[in-house]
Scaffold this motif. Structure first.
Motif, PDB file in Angstrom:
ATOM      1  N   PRO A 101       0.834  -1.207   0.000  1.00 44.78           N
ATOM      2  CA  PRO A 101       0.000   0.000   0.000  1.00 44.78           C
ATOM      3  C   PRO A 101       0.867   1.254   0.000  1.00 44.78           C
ATOM      4  O   PRO A 101       1.919   1.298   0.651  1.00 44.78           O
ATOM      5  CB  PRO A 101      -0.799  -0.117   1.300  1.00 44.78           C
ATOM      6  N   LEU A 102       0.440   2.249  -0.744  1.00 39.19           N
ATOM      7  CA  LEU A 102       1.194   3.500  -0.850  1.00 39.19           C
ATOM      8  C   LEU A 102       0.660   4.518   0.162  1.00 39.19           C
ATOM      9  O   LEU A 102      -0.544   4.749   0.244  1.00 39.19           O
ATOM     10  CB  LEU A 102       1.084   4.075  -2.264  1.00 39.19           C
ATOM     11  N   ASP A 103       1.566   5.113   0.920  1.00 39.63           N
ATOM     12  CA  ASP A 103       1.184   6.185   1.839  1.00 39.63           C
ATOM     13  C   ASP A 103       0.927   7.474   1.068  1.00 39.63           C
ATOM     14  O   ASP A 103       0.217   8.348   1.537  1.00 39.63           O
ATOM     15  CB  ASP A 103       2.289   6.415   2.880  1.00 39.63           C
ATOM     16  N   LYS A 163      -6.239   6.759  -9.646  1.00 36.61           N
ATOM     17  CA  LYS A 163      -5.463   6.721  -8.409  1.00 36.61           C
ATOM     18  C   LYS A 163      -4.787   5.359  -8.235  1.00 36.61           C
ATOM     19  O   LYS A 163      -5.436   4.318  -8.294  1.00 36.61           O
ATOM     20  CB  LYS A 163      -6.375   6.998  -7.215  1.00 36.61           C
ATOM     21  N   LEU A 164      -3.468   5.384  -8.035  1.00 36.33           N
ATOM     22  CA  LEU A 164      -2.708   4.172  -7.747  1.00 36.33           C
ATOM     23  C   LEU A 164      -2.488   4.139  -6.245  1.00 36.33           C
ATOM     24  O   LEU A 164      -1.766   4.971  -5.692  1.00 36.33           O
ATOM     25  CB  LEU A 164      -1.363   4.171  -8.482  1.00 36.33           C
ATOM     26  N   LYS A 165      -3.141   3.182  -5.568  1.00 32.35           N
ATOM     27  CA  LYS A 165      -3.073   3.087  -4.109  1.00 32.35           C
ATOM     28  C   LYS A 165      -2.066   2.052  -3.628  1.00 32.35           C
ATOM     29  O   LYS A 165      -1.700   2.049  -2.458  1.00 32.35           O
ATOM     30  CB  LYS A 165      -4.443   2.711  -3.543  1.00 32.35           C
ATOM     31  N   ASP A 220       6.882   8.316  -3.971  1.00 29.23           N
ATOM     32  CA  ASP A 220       7.498   8.974  -2.838  1.00 29.23           C
ATOM     33  C   ASP A 220       8.632   8.085  -2.338  1.00 29.23           C
ATOM     34  O   ASP A 220       8.553   6.859  -2.423  1.00 29.23           O
ATOM     35  CB  ASP A 220       6.447   9.167  -1.726  1.00 29.23           C
ATOM     36  N   GLN A 221       9.682   8.691  -1.824  1.00 28.77           N
ATOM     37  CA  GLN A 221      10.853   7.916  -1.414  1.00 28.77           C
ATOM     38  C   GLN A 221      10.529   6.849  -0.366  1.00 28.77           C
ATOM     39  O   GLN A 221      11.093   5.751  -0.395  1.00 28.77           O
ATOM     40  CB  GLN A 221      11.948   8.839  -0.905  1.00 28.77           C
ATOM     41  N   ASP A 268       7.566   5.299   0.024  1.00 29.12           N
ATOM     42  CA  ASP A 268       6.821   4.242  -0.674  1.00 29.12           C
ATOM     43  C   ASP A 268       7.776   3.394  -1.509  1.00 29.12           C
ATOM     44  O   ASP A 268       7.671   2.161  -1.548  1.00 29.12           O
ATOM     45  CB  ASP A 268       5.722   4.833  -1.560  1.00 29.12           C
ATOM     46  N   TYR A 269       8.729   4.045  -2.169  1.00 27.57           N
ATOM     47  CA  TYR A 269       9.722   3.316  -2.968  1.00 27.57           C
ATOM     48  C   TYR A 269      10.497   2.346  -2.078  1.00 27.57           C
ATOM     49  O   TYR A 269      10.743   1.199  -2.454  1.00 27.57           O
ATOM     50  CB  TYR A 269      10.670   4.292  -3.664  1.00 27.57           C
ATOM     51  N   ALA A 270      10.875   2.806  -0.886  1.00 31.11           N
ATOM     52  CA  ALA A 270      11.623   1.959   0.051  1.00 31.11           C
ATOM     53  C   ALA A 270      10.788   0.743   0.458  1.00 31.11           C
ATOM     54  O   ALA A 270      11.325  -0.361   0.599  1.00 31.11           O
ATOM     55  CB  ALA A 270      12.046   2.754   1.273  1.00 31.11           C
ATOM     56  N   LYS A 271       9.477   0.915   0.629  1.00 30.56           N
ATOM     57  CA  LYS A 271       8.607  -0.220   0.982  1.00 30.56           C
ATOM     58  C   LYS A 271       8.529  -1.218  -0.172  1.00 30.56           C
ATOM     59  O   LYS A 271       8.571  -2.434   0.049  1.00 30.56           O
ATOM     60  CB  LYS A 271       7.200   0.263   1.360  1.00 30.56           C
TER      61      LYS A 271
END
Length: 137
Positions: A24-26, A35-37, A82-83, A85-88
């Motif tokens: 899931p994206l924060d 929207k990409l969630k 977002d950085q 989200d990318y890390a997750k």
């Protein structure tokens, strides 16, 4: 069993470990107004791993090039995350790396850390030399 002239139907058996993970994206994105969630991360087949390895050998190592085939999104979308989200997503991909790739990546990381440490040690030694010889030109 299929006869010699037909292609067999092959799929993963039910009840095995999950081959997918939804991250899931924060900070969701809008892509063409939609929207990409979440980003879906998945394990690769042996054939896909071979293709990734061939690409890395041909083009050099890039974690981006390694990550994208594990996701349901093109590289442009991954780059726009977002950085955090990318890390997750990156963490999920690392969890799905084949054991052999994970070991190679860990070796590469260890080598890079050793190189950075050696450069830091060298710089510290140079500072000590420079500080211990005041007035000399």
């Amino acid at each position: 069993m299929a006869d010699k002239d037909s292609t067999p139907t092959i799929e993963f058996a039910p009840g095995s470990k999950s081959r997918f993970c939804e991250v899931p994206l924060d900070f969701p994105l809008l892509i063409d107004g939609k929207k990409l969630k979440a980003v879906t991360v998945h394990r690769l087949t042996a054939k896909a791993v071979g293709e990734v390895q061939a690409g890395l050998e041909e083009n050099g190592f890039s974690f981006d090039a390694l990550m994208q085939p594990f996701t349901d999104q093109p590289q442009e979308v991954l780059d726009a995350l977002d950085q955090d989200d990318y890390a997750k997503v990156e963490e999920a991909v690392l969890g799905f790396l084949p054991v052999k790739m994970r070991a190679a990546l860990e070796n590469m990381r260890a080598e890079m850390e050793a190189m950075v440490q050696a450069k830091m040690d060298q710089a510290a030694e140079q500072e000590i030399k420079d500080a211990s010889s005041p007035g000399e030109v």
